[in-house]
Scaffold this active site. Structure first.
Site, PDB file in Angstrom:
ATOM      1  N   ASP A  40       0.878  -1.249  -0.031  1.00  0.00           N
ATOM      2  CA  ASP A  40       0.122  -0.022   0.238  1.00  0.00           C
ATOM      3  C   ASP A  40       0.757   1.154   0.188  1.00  0.00           C
ATOM      4  OD1 ASP A  40      -1.677   2.251   0.395  1.00  0.00           O
ATOM      5  OD2 ASP A  40      -2.721   1.329   2.311  1.00  0.00           O
ATOM      6  N   VAL A  41       1.045   1.964  -1.226  1.00  0.00           N
ATOM      7  CA  VAL A  41       1.764   3.145  -0.926  1.00  0.00           C
ATOM      8  C   VAL A  41       1.686   4.077  -0.184  1.00  0.00           C
ATOM      9  CG1 VAL A  41       2.499   2.490  -3.468  1.00  0.00           C
ATOM     10  CG2 VAL A  41       0.942   4.398  -3.057  1.00  0.00           C
ATOM     11  N   ASN A  78       3.336   4.781 -10.360  1.00  0.00           N
ATOM     12  CA  ASN A  78       2.080   4.744 -11.319  1.00  0.00           C
ATOM     13  C   ASN A  78       0.736   4.714 -10.369  1.00  0.00           C
ATOM     14  OD1 ASN A  78       0.519   4.163 -13.647  1.00  0.00           O
ATOM     15  ND2 ASN A  78       0.272   2.081 -12.544  1.00  0.00           N
ATOM     16  N   TYR A 125      -7.643  15.215  -7.185  1.00  0.00           N
ATOM     17  CA  TYR A 125      -6.480  14.640  -7.998  1.00  0.00           C
ATOM     18  C   TYR A 125      -5.603  15.369  -8.894  1.00  0.00           C
ATOM     19  CZ  TYR A 125      -5.472  11.384 -11.767  1.00  0.00           C
ATOM     20  OH  TYR A 125      -4.736  10.494 -12.644  1.00  0.00           O
ATOM     21  N   LYS A 170      -1.470  15.514  -8.501  1.00  0.00           N
ATOM     22  CA  LYS A 170      -0.532  15.335  -9.398  1.00  0.00           C
ATOM     23  C   LYS A 170       0.184  16.437  -9.675  1.00  0.00           C
ATOM     24  CE  LYS A 170      -1.886  11.157 -10.650  1.00  0.00           C
ATOM     25  NZ  LYS A 170      -1.061  10.043 -10.383  1.00  0.00           N
TER      26      LYS A 170
END
Length: 245
Positions: free
Chosen positions: A56-57, A83, A146, A150
């Site tokens: 789980d990053v 990713n 989101y 990013k």
């Protein structure tokens, strides 16, 4: 000489396509994913020497454990592809605590955790590739968090590029557009959310049904090109968008 490539979010979508591509190219792939059964299925499909690890990053302890496992068999890795990501639309008035925390921890903190633990294995010629989104530039309604995560990752990547240059580690952003493959299904959002998302984007001239899509397999070509760049070249950002055929 074959490269060792670590890919997060490798259980489906772009991550799975990258794992398949690099396995076909003769590289060694380490597949990380929050759901072990998904990444293990891909690892089983592409076969040895590729292998899967549950990770789980967004959880630093999980990331530490994953890279400790990688280091046992691969004290040197060539590429880390960050990713993994969460994509979910909402308005400021309705967003829940869990939605805020999960997107920030997965989309922004996750690549930081992974790059930090990978760094000892990358020094002296490694590469970090951080996957971002065309949403940074499009500023699509209901995707503010989101896109914000990013955009933050793009800034972090740029600053890492300068910081890590003396350690022999290159950092590249791949800003990707809309993608698909034959297994992709509709997002798991409530129907009313999906309708509002489409409606709000149409108001600013973004018709989601008419926008072109690129196949995941096509997008892997860009990653191949980035990884194959000579050591004396640096690519800061590769911006991809889908094209109509």
């Amino acid at each position: 000489m074959a490269k060792t490539i670590v890919i997060t979010g490798a259980g489906d979508g772009l991550g799975r396509a990258l794992a398949r591509r690099f396995a076909r190219d003769g590289e060694t792939v380490v597949l990380l994913g929050r759901t072990l059964s998904k990444v293990q299925a891909v690892a089983d499909e592409i076969g040895a020497p590729h292998f899967a690890i549950k990770c789980d990053v967004g959880n630093p302890d999980s990331v530490r454990a994953a890279f400790a496992t990688i280091a046992q068999t691969h004290p040197k890795i060539d590429v880390l592809i960050n990713n993994a990501g969460i994509f979910e639309p909402f308005t400021l008035g309705e967003v829940s605590d869990d939605q805020v925390i999960s997107q920030i921890t997965t989309n922004l903190a996750g690549p930081i955790f992974c790059a930090r633990e990978a760094l000892p294995l990358l020094r002296g010629g490694g590469q970090i590739i951080n996957v971002t989104s065309e949403g940074v530039a499009l500023k699509m309604p209901m995707l503010w968090l989101y896109a914000g995560t990013k955009a933050g990752l793009e800034l972090v990547s740029d600053m890492w590029g300068r910081e890590l240059e003396s350690e022999g580690v290159r950092v590249t952003v791949v800003r990707a557009g809309q993608m698909f493959d034959e297994t992709k299904t509709a997002p798991p959002w409530p129907q009313d959310v999906a309708i509002r998302f489409a409606t709000e984007n149409a108001k600013v001239g973004l018709n989601l049904r008419e926008r072109p899509l690129s196949h995941y397999n096509s997008v892997t070509d860009a990653f191949r090109a980035v990884i194959d760049m000579p050591a004396d070249l640096h690519i800061g950002t590769v911006a991809l968008s889908a094209a109509r055929r």
